[in-house]
Motif scaffolding. Sequence first.
Motif, mmCIF file in Angstrom:
data_model
loop_
_atom_site.group_PDB
_atom_site.id
_atom_site.type_symbol
_atom_site.label_atom_id
_atom_site.label_comp_id
_atom_site.label_asym_id
_atom_site.label_seq_id
_atom_site.Cartn_x
_atom_site.Cartn_y
_atom_site.Cartn_z
ATOM 1 N N ASN A 90 0.847 -1.195 0.000
ATOM 2 C CA ASN A 90 0.000 0.000 0.000
ATOM 3 C C ASN A 90 0.887 1.252 0.000
ATOM 4 O OD1 ASN A 90 0.777 0.603 2.666
ATOM 5 N ND2 ASN A 90 -1.068 -0.256 3.543
ATOM 6 N N GLY A 91 0.240 2.407 -0.034
ATOM 7 C CA GLY A 91 0.962 3.667 -0.100
ATOM 8 C C GLY A 91 1.839 3.944 1.103
ATOM 9 N N LEU A 92 1.457 3.408 2.273
ATOM 10 C CA LEU A 92 2.292 3.608 3.462
ATOM 11 C C LEU A 92 3.638 2.906 3.300
ATOM 12 C CD1 LEU A 92 -0.363 3.205 6.290
ATOM 13 C CD2 LEU A 92 0.683 5.319 5.456
ATOM 14 N N ALA A 93 3.619 1.724 2.686
ATOM 15 C CA ALA A 93 4.869 1.003 2.445
ATOM 16 C C ALA A 93 5.762 1.783 1.481
ATOM 17 C CB ALA A 93 4.579 -0.401 1.901
ATOM 18 N N VAL A 94 5.156 2.417 0.483
ATOM 19 C CA VAL A 94 5.916 3.246 -0.461
ATOM 20 C C VAL A 94 6.552 4.415 0.283
ATOM 21 C CG1 VAL A 94 5.755 4.737 -2.485
ATOM 22 C CG2 VAL A 94 4.503 2.567 -2.444
ATOM 23 N N LEU A 95 5.775 5.096 1.124
ATOM 24 C CA LEU A 95 6.312 6.229 1.884
ATOM 25 C C LEU A 95 7.390 5.779 2.872
ATOM 26 C CD1 LEU A 95 3.031 8.243 2.477
ATOM 27 C CD2 LEU A 95 4.983 8.928 1.053
ATOM 28 N N ASP A 96 7.168 4.653 3.560
ATOM 29 C CA ASP A 96 8.176 4.132 4.487
ATOM 30 C C ASP A 96 9.492 3.855 3.764
ATOM 31 O OD1 ASP A 96 6.478 4.247 6.692
ATOM 32 O OD2 ASP A 96 5.899 2.129 6.569
ATOM 33 N N GLN A 97 9.395 3.240 2.574
ATOM 34 C CA GLN A 97 10.607 2.944 1.815
ATOM 35 C C GLN A 97 11.261 4.224 1.315
ATOM 36 O OE1 GLN A 97 11.937 -0.245 1.555
ATOM 37 N NE2 GLN A 97 13.707 0.960 0.898
ATOM 38 N N ALA A 98 10.453 5.225 0.962
ATOM 39 C CA ALA A 98 11.006 6.517 0.526
ATOM 40 C C ALA A 98 11.787 7.181 1.660
ATOM 41 C CB ALA A 98 9.893 7.438 0.024
ATOM 42 N N VAL A 99 11.302 7.038 2.895
ATOM 43 C CA VAL A 99 12.041 7.564 4.053
ATOM 44 C C VAL A 99 13.344 6.781 4.223
ATOM 45 C CG1 VAL A 99 12.020 7.800 6.574
ATOM 46 C CG2 VAL A 99 10.008 8.480 5.244
ATOM 47 N N TYR A 154 6.993 11.733 7.112
ATOM 48 C CA TYR A 154 5.595 11.992 6.762
ATOM 49 C C TYR A 154 4.737 11.666 7.972
ATOM 50 C CZ TYR A 154 4.620 6.988 6.308
ATOM 51 O OH TYR A 154 4.451 5.655 6.563
ATOM 52 N N ARG A 155 3.547 12.246 7.998
ATOM 53 C CA ARG A 155 2.561 11.944 9.048
ATOM 54 C C ARG A 155 1.211 11.735 8.386
ATOM 55 N NH1 ARG A 155 3.198 16.792 12.994
ATOM 56 N NH2 ARG A 155 4.770 17.532 11.575
ATOM 57 N N THR A 156 0.350 10.968 9.059
ATOM 58 C CA THR A 156 -0.980 10.690 8.522
ATOM 59 C C THR A 156 -2.038 10.872 9.601
ATOM 60 O OG1 THR A 156 -0.906 8.329 9.074
ATOM 61 C CG2 THR A 156 -0.092 8.971 6.887
ATOM 62 N N ARG A 157 -3.275 10.924 9.141
ATOM 63 C CA ARG A 157 -4.435 10.951 10.033
ATOM 64 C C ARG A 157 -5.433 9.945 9.467
ATOM 65 N NH1 ARG A 157 -8.592 15.934 10.568
ATOM 66 N NH2 ARG A 157 -10.085 14.888 11.900
ATOM 67 N N THR A 158 -6.033 9.130 10.339
ATOM 68 C CA THR A 158 -6.954 8.094 9.893
ATOM 69 C C THR A 158 -8.379 8.616 9.818
ATOM 70 O OG1 THR A 158 -5.556 6.395 10.886
ATOM 71 C CG2 THR A 158 -7.822 5.769 10.386
ATOM 72 N N PHE A 159 -9.029 8.332 8.698
ATOM 73 C CA PHE A 159 -10.441 8.646 8.490
ATOM 74 C C PHE A 159 -11.183 7.330 8.308
ATOM 75 C CE2 PHE A 159 -8.413 12.577 7.408
ATOM 76 C CZ PHE A 159 -9.318 13.563 7.799
ATOM 77 N N ALA A 160 -12.243 7.116 9.086
ATOM 78 C CA ALA A 160 -13.015 5.869 9.013
ATOM 79 C C ALA A 160 -13.521 5.636 7.597
ATOM 80 C CB ALA A 160 -14.186 5.916 9.991
ATOM 81 N N GLY A 161 -13.300 4.444 7.100
ATOM 82 C CA GLY A 161 -13.782 4.056 5.786
ATOM 83 C C GLY A 161 -12.910 4.504 4.626
ATOM 84 N N LEU A 162 -12.001 5.420 4.867
ATOM 85 C CA LEU A 162 -11.157 5.933 3.784
ATOM 86 C C LEU A 162 -9.692 5.548 3.948
ATOM 87 C CD1 LEU A 162 -12.661 9.518 3.520
ATOM 88 C CD2 LEU A 162 -13.128 7.573 2.030
#
Length: 146
Positions: free
Chosen positions: A53-62, A70-78
């Motif tokens: 998923n995109g988090l793995a891409v961002l983690d590898q980019a770091v 990077y930081r994220t915020r969780t939205f239910a269902g999204l």
Amino acid sequence: MRKLALLVLAVCINLVVPAHPAGATTTTVHLDVDLAIAAPLAGCDVNVPSGSNGLAVLDQAVTDGCIASYRTRTFAGLGEKVTCINDLCETPDETLNAVTWVVYVDGRASDLGVSSLNFPTHGTRLQFSFEPWAIHAPCWFGGVCP
């Protein structure tokens, strides 16, 4: 009898020799980070396991040094929405000059969070653009993307 012995031998060999793990293949995702699709902040090719998923891409980019954080915020269902990259953070709650990180996959705005995006295909382009919030609020909250 000989055919039966060969069949038994073949079955035994298949039981002993391990199969390749399902996630053994990788895919390359091109990551772009910019200011309103104009000024580039970062760009690199990131290799991740196919289907990541995109988090793995961002983690590898770091890990690769392409972006610092990077930081994220969780939205239910999204899923998780990127709120900061390299300490450049969105300001969606402000009424004047509010900006947000908009995610694009192969040039199309996404109404999904970065954790809900999968990258099974080699050569996919994942882009984060720091843009005015008002333009993209309907995309994120209503699923209606420009």
